[in-house]
Design an enzyme around this catalytic site. Sequence first.
Site, PDB file in Angstrom:
ATOM      1  N   ALA A  95      -2.675 -43.935  -0.363  1.00  0.00           N
ATOM      2  CA  ALA A  95      -1.628 -44.685  -0.848  1.00  0.00           C
ATOM      3  C   ALA A  95      -1.606 -45.201  -2.120  1.00  0.00           C
ATOM      4  O   ALA A  95      -2.936 -45.953  -2.447  1.00  0.00           O
ATOM      5  CB  ALA A  95      -0.075 -45.215  -0.506  1.00  0.00           C
ATOM      6  N   LYS A  96      -0.334 -46.397  -2.991  1.00  0.00           N
ATOM      7  CA  LYS A  96      -0.800 -46.479  -4.220  1.00  0.00           C
ATOM      8  C   LYS A  96      -1.496 -48.062  -3.499  1.00  0.00           C
ATOM      9  O   LYS A  96      -1.837 -48.977  -4.051  1.00  0.00           O
ATOM     10  CB  LYS A  96      -0.034 -46.739  -5.155  1.00  0.00           C
ATOM     11  CG  LYS A  96       1.381 -44.834  -5.347  1.00  0.00           C
ATOM     12  CD  LYS A  96      -0.091 -44.887  -6.282  1.00  0.00           C
ATOM     13  CE  LYS A  96       0.257 -43.180  -6.546  1.00  0.00           C
ATOM     14  NZ  LYS A  96       1.751 -43.000  -7.038  1.00  0.00           N
ATOM     15  N   ARG A  97      -0.640 -48.279  -2.567  1.00  0.00           N
ATOM     16  CA  ARG A  97      -1.011 -50.082  -2.270  1.00  0.00           C
ATOM     17  C   ARG A  97      -2.076 -49.746  -1.527  1.00  0.00           C
ATOM     18  O   ARG A  97      -2.609 -51.523  -0.744  1.00  0.00           O
ATOM     19  CB  ARG A  97      -0.248 -50.351  -0.876  1.00  0.00           C
ATOM     20  CG  ARG A  97      -0.117 -49.173   0.164  1.00  0.00           C
ATOM     21  CD  ARG A  97       1.063 -50.080   1.188  1.00  0.00           C
ATOM     22  NE  ARG A  97       0.673 -48.545   2.581  1.00  0.00           N
ATOM     23  CZ  ARG A  97       1.053 -47.928   2.603  1.00  0.00           C
ATOM     24  NH1 ARG A  97       2.712 -47.343   1.758  1.00  0.00           N
ATOM     25  NH2 ARG A  97       1.222 -46.799   3.353  1.00  0.00           N
TER      26      ARG A  97
END
Length: 311
Positions: free
Chosen positions: A251-253
């Site tokens: 994920a982006k995080r």
Amino acid sequence: MDAPAATTPSSTPGAGRYAPSPSGDLHLGNLRTAILAWTLARRTGRAFHLRIEDLDRVQEDSAARQLEDLAALGLDWDGEVVRQSERGSAHDAAITHLVERDLVFECYCTRREIQDAPSAPHAPPGAYPGTCRELSPAAREAGRARMRELRREPALRLRAGTRDWTVQDLWAGTVTGSVDDLVLRRGDGVVAYNLAVVVDDAAAGVDQVTRADDLLSSAPRQAYLAQLLGLEEPTYAHVPLAVNTDGARLAKRDGAVTLRDRLERGESTADVVGRIGDSLGLPGCRTAADFLERWDPSALVHEPWVVELPS
Ligand code: GLU
């Protein structure tokens, strides 16, 4: 495992596709799936289409950025990019077709009620328990009144005539999965993903569906729905997910996981493509065209891709 149908040249070449949701820039796992979708389609003489699945979760400019990134990797596609939000009349027509055959019922349940309901015998966890499938006219009236109070429309569900369905998948082989009374139109009036994907793939001549394997369990219900609508059931290629070092879906995080992030950190597009090739046991790829040349369907990587990136 069964014959890899998704890589067998078809006598009437159909089409493959990639269908991102425009909810942000594509990360390395998404890009890998896109390259594979393109490679599998092109290797089998199929057309390749892009569809933007913008029924919800839309982020401004995201679709345009995604298309730019895919082109930067060397992917090309046939025809206009389809926007799912513009396909409403085809979705409506499919639902009407099912209504006319008495294959649709209204559902007045909240998500909570479905979660809390005792599940039907042998039903997999989370399956719709059938609460509204066989209601009396009076109970339907009461349900509608309740919906008016909640300012919601009833959801429309398919009256499924089977509990399971079997599909062919390049990675997973023959897969039999459950089919429940799936939602066709949600309570907020938006057409459900499962209906839209089936109608839109068929309209584009797609007979090879490549996507990440978190959607493998949706394939049997989608193929069943296609069959009910008189549409060709596609073959599937569900690509193992990209995960972070904790094993959670990428994920982006997780940091600098998009193409643009990697470029900002001084990598080239070819480096990113190379990283994706390495993850598939195809070292030395620099552009999408290299995948086309080197792709070896007999050497599928089955494990999730654990993405480890220098920050
Ligand atoms: N739009 C979905 C996604 O981005 C993919 C749906 C599909 O390929 O069927 O995860």
